[in-house]
Design a protein around this motif. Structure first.
Motif, PDB file in Angstrom:
ATOM      1  N   GLY A 102    -135.367  42.186  10.724  1.00  0.00           N
ATOM      2  CA  GLY A 102    -136.238  43.017   9.899  1.00  0.00           C
ATOM      3  C   GLY A 102    -136.053  42.816   8.422  1.00  0.00           C
ATOM      4  N   GLY A 103    -135.669  41.597   8.006  1.00  0.00           N
ATOM      5  CA  GLY A 103    -135.508  41.313   6.585  1.00  0.00           C
ATOM      6  C   GLY A 103    -134.207  41.782   5.993  1.00  0.00           C
ATOM      7  N   GLN A 104    -133.204  42.133   6.817  1.00  0.00           N
ATOM      8  CA  GLN A 104    -131.912  42.565   6.308  1.00  0.00           C
ATOM      9  C   GLN A 104    -130.820  42.216   7.307  1.00  0.00           C
ATOM     10  OE1 GLN A 104    -131.625  46.817   5.916  1.00  0.00           O
ATOM     11  NE2 GLN A 104    -132.442  47.218   7.962  1.00  0.00           N
ATOM     12  N   TRP A 105    -129.565  42.226   6.831  1.00  0.00           N
ATOM     13  CA  TRP A 105    -128.428  41.978   7.703  1.00  0.00           C
ATOM     14  C   TRP A 105    -128.002  43.284   8.360  1.00  0.00           C
ATOM     15  CZ3 TRP A 105    -127.204  37.277   9.121  1.00  0.00           C
ATOM     16  CH2 TRP A 105    -127.497  36.198   8.286  1.00  0.00           C
ATOM     17  N   VAL A 106    -127.917  43.241   9.688  1.00  0.00           N
ATOM     18  CA  VAL A 106    -127.580  44.429  10.471  1.00  0.00           C
ATOM     19  C   VAL A 106    -126.281  44.159  11.234  1.00  0.00           C
ATOM     20  CG1 VAL A 106    -128.354  45.990  12.287  1.00  0.00           C
ATOM     21  CG2 VAL A 106    -130.022  45.010  10.688  1.00  0.00           C
TER      22      VAL A 106
END
Length: 371
Positions: free
Chosen positions: A181-185
C-alpha cells in the motif's frame, strides 16, 4: 502495522546505496561471467561483423585462481575444546565448507561479502549462518568502534524495480517488513538482545577511511577489453583475409562451369570454359601480428595480477622446473595470504557471533581460522 520513521529512513538509505552500487556490481558480474559487451569504434570491424566478438575470460581466471586456494584448514579456540566443538557443529550444520565458496567469490568479484547469523528451530538450537548477496545487503558502519551499526537486506523486487521485502538488522532486534500500500509494514520482529548486529561484512582491498571494497578484477579489466577487441579483429581478419584471393583475367560469368564456381569461397579448384582465361592467386594474409598482440596483453595481465604468465596462455616449449614454478608463484601465494588475512578476521567474528547465539560464551577474538 507501519514501522517507525527511523526504521523507514534506514531502509531508504540502504536502497540509495544499492542503487548507487548497482552499475558497478553489474559490470563486475558480467566480466566474471564473460558476458560483457565491447564498445567498438567501427574502424576495424564494421557493425555487421561484431557478432564475431570473442571474449577472453581472464576475469574468471583472476578470481577463481585465488578462491581455489582459500581452503579453511581448521578452526581453533585456544584452551576451550568444548567451544571449538560447538563451532565445528555449527559449520557442519550450515554446510559452510561449501557455502563459504560463495562468500569468498563474492568478496573477490564485488569487493564485498556478507555473512548473517540467525536463530533456527530446526537445527537443534544451532543458529543459521548464511551467505548474503552483496547486491541485496547494505550496512552502516560505526567508524569509531569499527563495527556494524545496522544492516538492511532488500529482496523480492517487483516489476517496477521496487524491493518488496526488507530485513532490518539491529543490535537488539531483527525486523522483517513488507512493501504494501505504498509503505513499509511490519511483518515480523525478533527481539534477540544480542547486543551486536548479526551481520558481518567483509571487504576486499579496503582502503583507509572507506568501507567499501574493490573487485579483484579491476586492474585486469582494461586488458580484458583490449585483448577481446584484438581477438574480435582477428576473427574478422580470418573471415576476409586469411584465405588466398584469386584474380582471373579474360573470363566472364558464362565461362564458369557452374555458378558455384563463379561464387567460389573455399573450393580449391575452378573449371573454366575459356582456354585463354588466366588465373592468379594472391598470398594469404599473415595474422602473426594479432598473435603477438594477444601475447603482449597476456604478459601485461600477468604483471598487474602477479600471476604466472602461463595462467594467461603463455606456454613455453620446455616446461619450467619445480624451482622456477615456485618462484613464479611466490607473488600469487603472498596475495592469497593477504586475502586470507582479511577474510579470516571476518569469518572468525561471524563464528564467534554464531557461538554466542547458541549459548556458548567465548572471549571475542579467540576464534582462530587456519587456512
Amino acid at each position: 502495522m507501519a514501522i517507525s520513521e527511523a526504521e523507514v529512513n534506514q531502509i531508504r538509505k540502504a536502497q540509495a546505496f544499492l542503487a548507487e552500487r548497482a552499475p558497478y556490481d553489474r559490470k563486475m558480474l558480467s566480466f566474471y561471467e564473460g558476458r560483457q559487451r565491447l564498445v567498438h569504434m567501427g574502424l576495424a570491424v564494421p557493425p555487421q561483423l561484431q557478432q564475431l566478438e570473442l571474449v577472453v575470460n581472464w576475469g574468471r581466471s583472476t578470481v577463481d585462481t585465488i578462491e581455489e586456494r582459500q581452503d579453511v584448514k581448521s578452526i581453533i579456540v585456544p584452551d576451550d575444546k568444548g567451544a571449538a566443538d560447538v563451532i565445528r557443529r555449527i559449520v557442519d550444520a550450515n554446510n559452510l565448507d561449501s557455502e563459504l565458496c560463495l562468500w569468498k567469490r563474492d568478496r573477490l568479484v564485488y569487493g564485498r561479502g556478507f555473512l548473517s547469523v540467525g536463530t533456527n528451530e530446526d537445527l537443534n538450537g544451532l543458529p543459521i549462518v548464511q551467505v548474503e548477496s552483496p547486491r541485496e545487503m547494505a550496512v552502516r558502519i560505526d567508524r569509531r568502534h569499527r563495527r556494524v551499526a545496522y544492516a538492511v537486506r532488500l529482496s523480492q523486487v517487483n516489476e517496477f524495480g521496487q524491493p518488496t521485502l526488507a530485513t532490518l538488522y539491529q543490535p537488539d532486534m531483527t525486523l522483517v517488513a513488507r512493501w504494501s500500500g505504498g509503505q513499509w509494514v511490519e511483518d515480523d520482529r525478533d527481539e534477540h538482545n544480542l547486543g551486536v548486529v548479526p551481520v558481518h561484512p567483509s571487504f576486499n582491498r579496503r582502503m583507509t577511511g572507506e568501507w567499501v571494497g574493490h573487485s579483484e578484477m579491476e586492474d585486469v579489466i582494461p586488458l580484458i577489453e583490449a585483448c577481446t577487441r584484438t581477438l574480435t579483429n582477428l576473427q574478422a581478419a580470418v573471415e576476409v583475409a586469411a584465405l588466398p584471393k584469386r584474380l582471373i583475367f579474360g573470363a566472364k560469368k558464362s565461362d564458369f562451369d557452374t555458378l558455384d564456381g563463379f561464387l567460389n569461397y573455399l573450393q580449391p579448384f575452378l573449371a573454366l570454359a575459356n582456354k585463354d582465361a588466366k588465373a592468379f592467386q594472391f598470398s594469404a594474409a599473415d595474422l602473426k601480428n594479432f598473435h603477438e598482440t594477444v601475447e603482449l596483453y597476456g604478459k601485461l595481465a600477468a604483471s598487474v595480477t602477479g600471476f604466472p604468465a602461463r595462467y594467461f596462455g603463455l606456454i613455453t616449449t620446455n616446461p619450467p622446473a619445480e624451482g622456477a614454478i615456485r618462484a613464479e608463484e611466490s607473488k600469487l601465494v603472498k596475495r592469497v595470504e593477504r586475502v586470507n588475512a582479511e577474510a579470516g578476521n571476518d569469518l572468525s567474528a561471524t563464528l564467534w557471533l554464531a557461538a554466542k547465539l547458541s549459548g556458548t560464551d567465548i572471549p571475542q577474538g579467540l576464534v582462530n581460522v587456519q587456512w
